[in-house]
Design a protein around this motif. Structure first.
Motif, short mmCIF file in Angstrom:
data_model
loop_
_atom_site.label_atom_id
_atom_site.label_comp_id
_atom_site.label_asym_id
_atom_site.label_seq_id
_atom_site.Cartn_x
_atom_site.Cartn_y
_atom_site.Cartn_z
N ILE A 47 -4.91 -0.66 8.64
CA ILE A 47 -3.67 -1.10 9.25
C ILE A 47 -2.75 0.11 9.39
N LEU A 49 0.84 1.62 9.84
CA LEU A 49 2.26 1.34 9.62
C LEU A 49 3.09 2.48 10.19
N PHE A 67 4.85 -8.26 3.49
CA PHE A 67 3.59 -7.67 3.92
C PHE A 67 2.40 -8.34 3.21
N VAL A 79 -7.25 -3.79 2.25
CA VAL A 79 -7.13 -3.04 3.50
C VAL A 79 -7.00 -1.55 3.21
N HIS A 80 -7.27 -0.75 4.24
CA HIS A 80 -6.91 0.66 4.25
C HIS A 80 -5.55 0.73 4.96
N LEU A 81 -4.64 1.55 4.47
CA LEU A 81 -3.33 1.68 5.09
C LEU A 81 -3.10 3.11 5.57
N GLY A 83 -0.06 5.23 6.93
CA GLY A 83 1.38 5.15 7.05
C GLY A 83 1.98 6.47 7.47
N ALA A 91 3.73 2.04 2.48
CA ALA A 91 2.33 1.80 2.10
C ALA A 91 2.12 2.11 0.63
N VAL A 104 -5.01 -2.68 -1.76
CA VAL A 104 -5.15 -1.47 -0.96
C VAL A 104 -6.36 -0.68 -1.43
N LEU A 107 -5.26 4.98 1.04
CA LEU A 107 -4.03 5.33 1.73
C LEU A 107 -4.25 6.60 2.54
#
Length: 254
Positions: A47, A49, A67, A79-81, A83, A91, A104, A107
């Motif tokens: 995702i 951001l 969120f 999820v993988h974030l 940001g 994130a 998570v 990151l």
């Protein structure tokens, strides 16, 4: 601005991937807008951001709760974030807030930071909601590159200025409040999260000290350094060509 908005990749994406609007809070004015792309069989997507586009949340606890509800609505356990700037800080705070029941997996932090005190605005954070929109835009624009820049950088800046102009006073004030209210990341709570840090070598809003602090915070992080990109390297084609190869993505936009 026109170079990005008329590019084949941008127009292909906007014409083939529908924009979704989702409400997960009791307050129906808080709308998450997102582009959802990729095979639904992938249950741990990435995702994105971005720095500007979120529902109006005035504190970090509220944002993280919203969120989390969004992920629940999308039926995503982990999820993988990715940001960028404020998105990277949010994130990290989300990963921190869910450390007892991790949501998570990894990151990817692009031009991001771990402590809001670097902006020297914590004393004004609670007054942004009172300021008119033109003043808030001036504060944000003050962080953009000044002086001569190459054509790709100019296109990226123009594109982000256009996005900035689309935000109303509450949206701008809430972003700046989240960006500047006194807070920092507690790294011991996310020590099991895989971290990648993406930085640029040319001019950006982040100081060298802020970047060094990120390296100290995540000594085992993978690092990617880009020669150019300024404040918005994620708008440059090489970001999608080589830095990220996860199979599916969800892009958060307003």
């Amino acid at each position: 601005m026109e170079e990005i908005k008329v590019s084949p990749d941008y127009n292909w994406f906007r014409s083939t991937v529908p924009l979704k609007r989702i409400i997960v809070d009791d307050d129906d004015s808080k709308v998450w807008s997102l582009y959802d792309a990729g095979p639904k069989s992938i249950r741990c997507p990435i995702i994105f951001l971005p720095p500007l586009q979120y529902p109006v949340y005035w504190d970090l606890v509220e944002f993280c709760d919203g969120f989390r509800k969004l992920l629940d609505h999308l039926q995503l356990d982990k999820v993988h974030l990715f940001g960028a700037s404020l998105g990277g800080f949010l994130a990290q705070k989300f990963a921190e807030s869910t450390h007892k029941s991790p949501r998570v997996h990894s990151l990817i932090l692009c031009n991001s930071f771990s402590d809001t005190s670097i902006f020297n605005q914590t004393w004004t954070a609670n007054s942004f909601w009172l300021m008119p929109a033109f003043m808030l835009k001036k504060i944000v624009l003050g962080n953009f590159a000044k002086g001569p820049v190459d054509s790709k950088m100019a296109d990226a800046i123009d594109f982000m200025v256009d996005r900035l102009e689309s935000l109303n006073q509450s949206e701008l004030a809430s972003r700046l409040t989240l960006n500047c209210q006194n807070s920092y990341v507690e790294p011991h709570k996310i020590k099991d999260v895989v971290v990648t840090i993406i930085d640029v070598f040319d001019q950006s809003a982040l100081s060298l000290e802020a970047k060094e602090e990120m390296y100290k915070l995540y000594p085992n992080a993978r690092r990617a350094h880009l020669k150019t990109g300024g404040n918005f390297p994620y708008l440059f084609p090489w970001m999608s060509d080589g830095c990220i190869t996860l199979p599916v993505f969800k892009v958060m936009v307003n």
